[in-house]
Motif scaffolding. Structure first.
Motif, PDB file in Angstrom:
ATOM      1  N   SER A  34     -40.574  35.668  17.402  1.00  0.00           N
ATOM      2  CA  SER A  34     -41.546  36.765  17.475  1.00  0.00           C
ATOM      3  C   SER A  34     -40.961  37.876  18.339  1.00  0.00           C
ATOM      4  O   SER A  34     -40.085  37.630  19.178  1.00  0.00           O
ATOM      5  N   GLU A  50     -42.337  39.431  20.741  1.00  0.00           N
ATOM      6  CA  GLU A  50     -42.664  39.231  22.169  1.00  0.00           C
ATOM      7  C   GLU A  50     -41.652  38.286  22.813  1.00  0.00           C
ATOM      8  O   GLU A  50     -41.139  38.550  23.897  1.00  0.00           O
ATOM      9  N   TYR A  51     -41.358  37.197  22.130  1.00  0.00           N
ATOM     10  CA  TYR A  51     -40.410  36.212  22.659  1.00  0.00           C
ATOM     11  C   TYR A  51     -39.010  36.833  22.759  1.00  0.00           C
ATOM     12  O   TYR A  51     -38.322  36.725  23.774  1.00  0.00           O
ATOM     13  N   LYS A  98     -38.143  39.942  22.909  1.00  0.00           N
ATOM     14  CA  LYS A  98     -38.037  41.027  23.904  1.00  0.00           C
ATOM     15  C   LYS A  98     -37.600  40.442  25.239  1.00  0.00           C
ATOM     16  O   LYS A  98     -36.823  41.043  25.970  1.00  0.00           O
ATOM     17  N   LYS A  99     -38.105  39.248  25.543  1.00  0.00           N
ATOM     18  CA  LYS A  99     -37.722  38.625  26.818  1.00  0.00           C
ATOM     19  C   LYS A  99     -36.340  37.989  26.710  1.00  0.00           C
ATOM     20  O   LYS A  99     -35.422  38.337  27.434  1.00  0.00           O
ATOM     21  N   LYS A 147     -39.614  48.037  20.065  1.00  0.00           N
ATOM     22  CA  LYS A 147     -41.050  47.849  19.770  1.00  0.00           C
ATOM     23  C   LYS A 147     -41.285  46.804  18.687  1.00  0.00           C
ATOM     24  O   LYS A 147     -42.242  46.052  18.727  1.00  0.00           O
TER      25      LYS A 147
END
Ligand code: A3P
Length: 318
Positions: A221, A223-224, A226-227, A278
């Motif tokens: 994902s 979100e995952y 991005k980290k 993004k």
């Protein structure tokens, strides 16, 4: 004259100036091995995302642990050179940004091609070029970059020609043709499709193991990633490496070249690399003027005439 990022032209192909010309030349002459898998895209169309999906599938539900592992399992051939590709543990997946006519091709190899709407691709490549210091483009404007993009003068050439060159092969048995927006709309279906293309055993594995499927969707994902992915990329590209570190035999030839190039332009260390930015559909609306929108839309209509490509992005091209 619009100002673009720092590029060079090698064998008729525009590539970032930081890349090793020799590694590009070697890549164009690479002979695919039977069962090689390639992930091919025009830059910023979802390459890293699909690389992570493929690696998570091949590692049976586990994400790459580090930048080094990611490179080993899915090297970017024009950047790294062919040495690491030759020794890649197989199955792995080789990333390229080559148009079909330049892509090392074999009927025994498999090709996953990913495309994305040109509006978001242009915006994403603009931010990529501004953020990565090697482009020397931190002061670049969208107005200038838009002209470079619409004229087909960005790295890896013309977005439209690139897409059309692979679109012709979308139904070849060894080609899986994917659209970023469709992966986004139904990631589960896309993961299954990719697994099946890699081998029936991978599809069966995911159908049987719902927990593994859920893990893969979560670990790929935005979100995952991005980290984890930005941290991994930052750990390698974010610092100035000493000559001794660069000499390390485990660093592929092309990456050594980039690290030396970074030193030559007095690169300042930075801990975060927003490679994954993004990851949404429609960010172009925050960047395009009405006039730019109409111009790119006209270009799409002209270039995509006689194809089904407009149906990939009905909202934008209607
Ligand atoms: P944006 O700049 O629009 O955010 P590539 O990997 O080909 O360079 O493409 C980069 C683009 O894919 C970036 O787009 C990035 O944020 C997006 N991306 C990366 N990982 C993603 C993910 N897991 N889900 C959705 N988009 C992702």
């Amino acid at each position: 004259m619009p100002k673009g990022p720092d590029y060079q032209e090698i064998e008729g192909l525009i590539i970032p100036k930081a890349f090793s010309p020799k590694c590009l030349r070697d890549s164009l002459r690479y002979k695919p091995k039977d069962n090689d898998v390639f992930i091919v895209t025009f830059p910023k169309c979802g390459t890293t995302w699909v690389q992570h999906i493929v690696i998570n599938i091949l590692k049976r539900g586990l994400p790459p642990e580090s930048f080094e592992e990611f490179q080993r399992l899915s090297p970017f051939m024009e950047l790294t050179g062919t040495g690491i590709v030759e020794t890649m543990p197989r199955p792995g997946a080789i990333k390229t940004h080559l148009p079909f006519n330049m892509q090392p091709y074999s009927l025994q190899a498999k090709y996953i091609y990913v495309t994305r709407n040109p509006f978001d691709c242009c915006v994403s490549l603009f931010h990529h070029s501004r953020t990565l210091p090697v482009y020397q483009y931190s002061d670049g404007t969208f107005e200038d970059f838009f002209e470079i993009f619409i004229n087909g003068e960005t790295e890896f050439g013309d977005y439209f020609d690139h897409l059309l060159s692979w679109y012709e092969h979308r139904n070849d048995p060894n080609v899986l043709f994917l659209v970023y927006e469709k992966i986004k709309a139904d990631t589960r279906a896309a993961v299954l499709k990719i697994a099946k293309f890699l081998g029936q055993e991978y599809e069966d594995m995911l159908v049987k193991d719902e927990q593994m499927m859920e893990n893969i969707i979560r670990q790929t994902s935005v979100e995952y990633m991005k980290k984890s992915t930005n941290k991994h990329f930052g750990s390698f590209f974010g610092s100035v490496h000493s000559d001794e570190e660069i000499d390390n035999e485990n660093i592929p030839e092309g990456l050594k070249h980039v690290l030396k190039y970074m030193k030559s332009i007095n690169f300042k260390p930075q801990s975060e690399f927003t490679f994954v930015r993004k990851g949404i559909v429609g960010d172009w609306k925050n960047h395009f003027t009405q006039k730019q929108r109409e111009r790119l839309k006209r270009k799409c209509i002209e270039k995509f005439k006689g194809t089904e490509i407009p149906e990939f992005w009905p909202d934008i091209l209607k």
